[in-house]
Design a protein around this motif. Structure first.
Motif, PDB file in Angstrom:
ATOM      1  N   LEU A 185       0.826  -1.209   0.000  1.00  0.00           N
ATOM      2  CA  LEU A 185       0.000   0.000   0.000  1.00  0.00           C
ATOM      3  C   LEU A 185       0.859   1.258   0.000  1.00  0.00           C
ATOM      4  O   LEU A 185       0.571   2.223  -0.697  1.00  0.00           O
ATOM      5  CB  LEU A 185      -0.931   0.008   1.208  1.00  0.00           C
ATOM      6  CG  LEU A 185      -2.058  -1.021   1.198  1.00  0.00           C
ATOM      7  CD1 LEU A 185      -2.838  -0.977   2.503  1.00  0.00           C
ATOM      8  CD2 LEU A 185      -2.995  -0.794   0.033  1.00  0.00           C
ATOM      9  N   ASP A 186       1.944   1.223   0.786  1.00  0.00           N
ATOM     10  CA  ASP A 186       2.859   2.370   0.825  1.00  0.00           C
ATOM     11  C   ASP A 186       3.420   2.638  -0.559  1.00  0.00           C
ATOM     12  O   ASP A 186       3.499   3.772  -1.006  1.00  0.00           O
ATOM     13  CB  ASP A 186       4.033   2.089   1.774  1.00  0.00           C
ATOM     14  CG  ASP A 186       3.628   2.292   3.215  1.00  0.00           C
ATOM     15  OD1 ASP A 186       2.569   2.898   3.436  1.00  0.00           O
ATOM     16  OD2 ASP A 186       4.366   1.845   4.112  1.00  0.00           O
ATOM     17  N   SER A 189       0.738   3.983  -2.924  1.00  0.00           N
ATOM     18  CA  SER A 189       0.363   5.350  -2.633  1.00  0.00           C
ATOM     19  C   SER A 189       1.507   6.307  -2.972  1.00  0.00           C
ATOM     20  O   SER A 189       1.274   7.409  -3.479  1.00  0.00           O
ATOM     21  CB  SER A 189      -0.135   5.400  -1.195  1.00  0.00           C
ATOM     22  OG  SER A 189       0.460   6.314  -0.435  1.00  0.00           O
ATOM     23  N   ALA A 192       1.611   6.660  -6.822  1.00  0.00           N
ATOM     24  CA  ALA A 192       0.492   7.474  -7.291  1.00  0.00           C
ATOM     25  C   ALA A 192       0.750   8.958  -7.029  1.00  0.00           C
ATOM     26  O   ALA A 192       0.487   9.800  -7.885  1.00  0.00           O
ATOM     27  CB  ALA A 192      -0.802   7.026  -6.618  1.00  0.00           C
ATOM     28  N   HIS A 193       1.299   9.248  -5.845  1.00  0.00           N
ATOM     29  CA  HIS A 193       1.614  10.646  -5.528  1.00  0.00           C
ATOM     30  C   HIS A 193       2.624  11.216  -6.515  1.00  0.00           C
ATOM     31  O   HIS A 193       2.472  12.337  -7.006  1.00  0.00           O
ATOM     32  CB  HIS A 193       2.198  10.768  -4.130  1.00  0.00           C
ATOM     33  CG  HIS A 193       1.153  10.822  -3.077  1.00  0.00           C
ATOM     34  ND1 HIS A 193       0.068  11.642  -3.177  1.00  0.00           N
ATOM     35  CD2 HIS A 193       1.013  10.165  -1.913  1.00  0.00           C
ATOM     36  CE1 HIS A 193      -0.691  11.468  -2.124  1.00  0.00           C
ATOM     37  NE2 HIS A 193      -0.147  10.574  -1.342  1.00  0.00           N
ATOM     38  N   LEU A 243      -4.996   5.512  -5.470  1.00  0.00           N
ATOM     39  CA  LEU A 243      -4.905   6.164  -4.159  1.00  0.00           C
ATOM     40  C   LEU A 243      -6.125   5.833  -3.300  1.00  0.00           C
ATOM     41  O   LEU A 243      -5.988   5.548  -2.114  1.00  0.00           O
ATOM     42  CB  LEU A 243      -4.797   7.679  -4.326  1.00  0.00           C
ATOM     43  CG  LEU A 243      -3.384   8.208  -4.520  1.00  0.00           C
ATOM     44  CD1 LEU A 243      -3.411   9.690  -4.827  1.00  0.00           C
ATOM     45  CD2 LEU A 243      -2.528   7.967  -3.290  1.00  0.00           C
ATOM     46  N   SER A 244      -7.304   5.859  -3.939  1.00  0.00           N
ATOM     47  CA  SER A 244      -8.519   5.536  -3.190  1.00  0.00           C
ATOM     48  C   SER A 244      -8.454   4.119  -2.648  1.00  0.00           C
ATOM     49  O   SER A 244      -8.844   3.863  -1.519  1.00  0.00           O
ATOM     50  CB  SER A 244      -9.755   5.665  -4.071  1.00  0.00           C
ATOM     51  OG  SER A 244      -9.960   7.003  -4.399  1.00  0.00           O
ATOM     52  N   SER A 246      -5.832   2.413  -1.829  1.00  0.00           N
ATOM     53  CA  SER A 246      -4.953   2.298  -0.667  1.00  0.00           C
ATOM     54  C   SER A 246      -5.623   2.896   0.570  1.00  0.00           C
ATOM     55  O   SER A 246      -5.409   2.416   1.673  1.00  0.00           O
ATOM     56  CB  SER A 246      -3.560   2.880  -0.938  1.00  0.00           C
ATOM     57  OG  SER A 246      -3.638   4.242  -1.203  1.00  0.00           O
ATOM     58  N   HIS A 247      -6.475   3.900   0.369  1.00  0.00           N
ATOM     59  CA  HIS A 247      -7.223   4.433   1.524  1.00  0.00           C
ATOM     60  C   HIS A 247      -8.271   3.436   2.003  1.00  0.00           C
ATOM     61  O   HIS A 247      -8.432   3.232   3.200  1.00  0.00           O
ATOM     62  CB  HIS A 247      -7.908   5.749   1.171  1.00  0.00           C
ATOM     63  CG  HIS A 247      -6.951   6.893   1.051  1.00  0.00           C
ATOM     64  ND1 HIS A 247      -5.976   7.141   1.995  1.00  0.00           N
ATOM     65  CD2 HIS A 247      -6.803   7.838   0.114  1.00  0.00           C
ATOM     66  CE1 HIS A 247      -5.288   8.202   1.621  1.00  0.00           C
ATOM     67  NE2 HIS A 247      -5.756   8.634   0.476  1.00  0.00           N
ATOM     68  N   ARG A 250      -6.652   0.609   3.832  1.00  0.00           N
ATOM     69  CA  ARG A 250      -6.136   1.024   5.141  1.00  0.00           C
ATOM     70  C   ARG A 250      -7.269   1.447   6.070  1.00  0.00           C
ATOM     71  O   ARG A 250      -7.020   1.810   7.200  1.00  0.00           O
ATOM     72  CB  ARG A 250      -5.221   2.228   4.963  1.00  0.00           C
ATOM     73  CG  ARG A 250      -3.835   1.892   4.557  1.00  0.00           C
ATOM     74  CD  ARG A 250      -2.885   2.956   5.094  1.00  0.00           C
ATOM     75  NE  ARG A 250      -1.542   2.610   4.759  1.00  0.00           N
ATOM     76  CZ  ARG A 250      -0.902   3.121   3.715  1.00  0.00           C
ATOM     77  NH1 ARG A 250      -1.488   3.998   2.961  1.00  0.00           N
ATOM     78  NH2 ARG A 250       0.331   2.755   3.456  1.00  0.00           N
TER      79      ARG A 250
ATOM     80  N   GLY B  86      -3.348  13.038  -1.244  1.00  0.00           N
ATOM     81  CA  GLY B  86      -4.657  12.426  -1.058  1.00  0.00           C
ATOM     82  C   GLY B  86      -4.969  12.311   0.420  1.00  0.00           C
ATOM     83  O   GLY B  86      -6.072  11.963   0.814  1.00  0.00           O
ATOM     84  N   ASP B  87      -3.969  12.626   1.237  1.00  0.00           N
ATOM     85  CA  ASP B  87      -4.130  12.433   2.668  1.00  0.00           C
ATOM     86  C   ASP B  87      -5.013  13.523   3.279  1.00  0.00           C
ATOM     87  O   ASP B  87      -4.597  14.659   3.450  1.00  0.00           O
ATOM     88  CB  ASP B  87      -2.742  12.465   3.322  1.00  0.00           C
ATOM     89  CG  ASP B  87      -2.808  11.965   4.746  1.00  0.00           C
ATOM     90  OD1 ASP B  87      -3.926  11.886   5.284  1.00  0.00           O
ATOM     91  OD2 ASP B  87      -1.752  11.657   5.307  1.00  0.00           O
TER      92      ASP B  87
END
Lengths: 413, 125
Positions: A185-186, A189, A192-193, A243-244, A246-247, A250, B86-87
């Protein structure tokens, strides 16, 4: 006393003694026989004892060979069996664990909330058999204060009550899997960032260029730029989806709930997609409700993501000259949004898996699809977070209708 | 009419130059910085609005925001966050710290960003 009288007496005496001897002989014989029987019974018992103890050893051996922790408790929740894996997982030796109430040694929690023993190991008065509790990814605090993630299953057997056996708990250590999942996941994410920055620049420069040169461009040039633009939007959607996910995984997806006018949001989303629909020669229609609908309490950004995902799917899987229709319905408690397309439809066998992660319909549909298999998974997670439901009706060759409900919360709610 | 002054603190050259262009075209006066320290120095001229990126080198955007909101000469200047994070916990934190709004760069075209800025400044007048 005459002589013959005396000899008669003697003969009688001898006969009596003979009789007695015979009786004694018979008794001795019987005793001997009984002795043999007893001996046999004894050796049989000895044998049985041996086999029982071998059986018990075998069971202990098997249990010690099981890599999952196995803990059995009696009807008072006292530990009666504690295998080697249980010793390793919890950090308590069996000698210390046996006979102790389970709650003194085993602390199970979920999201830092303790799960009581009556919940994870209910002891029922009825003769229920099978799994009575099962939960993945709960936390166990070991003797050394270490937190481990486990999948917990508690089972009961019918004869349990008679044998003073309350429940059998199995704990499967998933800490390592969890860590790997976290790393994955890290990575997702982070990647993606990193992709967002260049994508922002591409999208930005492209939109400025198209805006400022609209009138100077030829038809073909416009079409090229439009396609670049659509592809960029797809790439952005993909990154956003990653990204969604991974959210969602988590469980860190949060909702910023507002009271919104849902039909108005739909109108805006449809408006934004109109260019794309035209480009692909599709009719995109929103049948506005005749009477005003009550406002819904949703996270407008998240729920727009759901609608966007469903509409993009509909546009992607509907061939040119087709139609995508959106309309609303209310059953009093829920506001239901329907998205119907005249696309290829979804094979029946694929329907149950449609909302699972990374699922892509195989075969004909797949060839033309540009999806990641994430959109519907995210949509489901977001709709369910709002207390709604999502479902699909589809026939191969006839198109699909995706629907989702959002609870209408009244002013007092 | 006096031009509204906007301070843009953004480290990515391509994005910075794109926003400068769009904002200038719309009639704003734009000051720009590629990192926090210069940004803080420029903020002392009291612009009408600061557009602040969160992921900045050297001094993190959150720290820049904290300083902006504690310095007497800048604490009244509205700050809008530019982010691609996204955080949401960070976004919420910045709003709690006094940022007026946040703009997710990847979701918005430059003209959409300019229109958000114009709308906000119009509301202030």
């Amino acid at each position: 006393m005459p002589k013959n009288v005396a000899s008669e007496e003697l003969i009688k005496e001898i006969k009596l003694l003979n009789d007695q001897k015979e009786t004694l002989d018979r008794s001795a014989k019987m005793l001997l026989e009984q002795d043999v029987e007893l001996h046999q019974a004894y050796s049989k018992l000895e044998e049985e004892k041996k086999s029982v103890s071998a059986e018990r050893n075998k069971l202990a051996l098997i249990l010690s060979g099981v890599t999952d922790a196995v803990i059995a408790v009696d009807l008072d929740h006292r530990i009666v069996t504690f295998n080697k894996a249980a010793e390793e997982l919890t950090g308590y030796p069996a000698s210390q664990a046996i006979g102790k109430p389970i709650s003194r040694l085993i602390k199970i929690s979920e999201k830092s909330k303790i799960i009581p023993k009556q919940t994870y190991c209910p002891i029922n008065t009825n003769t229920q058999e099978g799994i009575v509790f099962s939960k993945e990814g709960v936390q166990l605090i070991s003797a050394h204060g270490q937190k481990v993630f486990v999948n917990l299953v508690c089972g009961q057997i019918k004869e349990g009550r008679r044998a003073n056996l309350g429940g059998i708990i199995t704990l499967h250590d998933v800490t390592e899997e969890r860590q790997l999942e976290e790393m994955k996941l890290d990575f997702v994410s982070m990647a993606a960032h990193e992709l967002r920055t260049p994508l922002t620049a591409i999208r930005g420069y492209l939109s400025v260029f198209i805006e400022e040169n609209k009138n100077k461009l030829g038809e073909e040039q416009k079409m090229f730029l439009n396609r670049i633009s659509i592809s960029t939007e797809q790439l952005i959607a993909l990154v956003e989806n990653l990204l969604s996910v991974s959210h969602v995984e988590r469980s860190s997806l949060t909702l910023n709930v507002e009271r919104v006018n849902w039909p108005q949001i739909i109108k805006k989303v449809i408006n934004d997609l109109m260019i794309r629909a035209k480009e692909e020669q599709l009719k995109l229609i929103f049948t506005e409700p005749k009477k005003p609908f009550p406002k819904v309490e949703v996270d407008p950004l998240r729920i727009t993501e759901v609608l966007n995902n469903l509409l993009l799917n509909a546009l992607t899987y509907t061939p040119a000259k087709g139609k995508v229709q959106v309309w609303l319905e209310s059953d009093g408690n829920n506001l239901i949004t329907h998205i119907k397309d005249t696309g290829q439809g979804i094979p029946r066998e694929a329907l149950p898996h449609l909302f699972t992660k990374f699922f892509r319909v195989s075969g004909k549909l797949e060839q033309g699809s540009k999806g990641t298999g994430l959109g519907l998974y995210i949509a489901k997670a977001i709709v369910e977070m709002h207390g709604g439901k999502i479902w699909v009706e589809s026939k191969l060759g006839k198109g699909s209708t995706f629907s989702f409900s959002l609870p209408i919360k009244r002013a007092d709610g | 009419m006096v031009k509204k002054k906007i301070l843009l603190i953004e480290d990515e050259t391509f994005i910075r130059e794109l926003y400068i262009r769009s904002l200038t075209k719309e009639g704003f006066e734009v000051l720009a910085a590629s990192e926090g320290k210069t940004g803080l120095k420029l903020a002392k001229v009291k612009p009408d609005l600061i557009l602040l990126d969160i992921m900045l080198p050297k001094i993190h955007g959150l720290d820049v925001l904290k300083i902006l909101k504690t310095q007497p000469e800048t604490k009244e200047v509205p700050v809008m966050l530019l982010t691609n994070l996204g955080d949401e916990s960070i976004i919420k934190e910045t709003l709690r710290m006094g940022a007026v709004d946040y703009l997710v760069k990847v979701r918005l075209t430059p003209s959409q960003i300019v229109s958000r800025v114009a709308k906000f400044l119009k509301k202030l007048d």
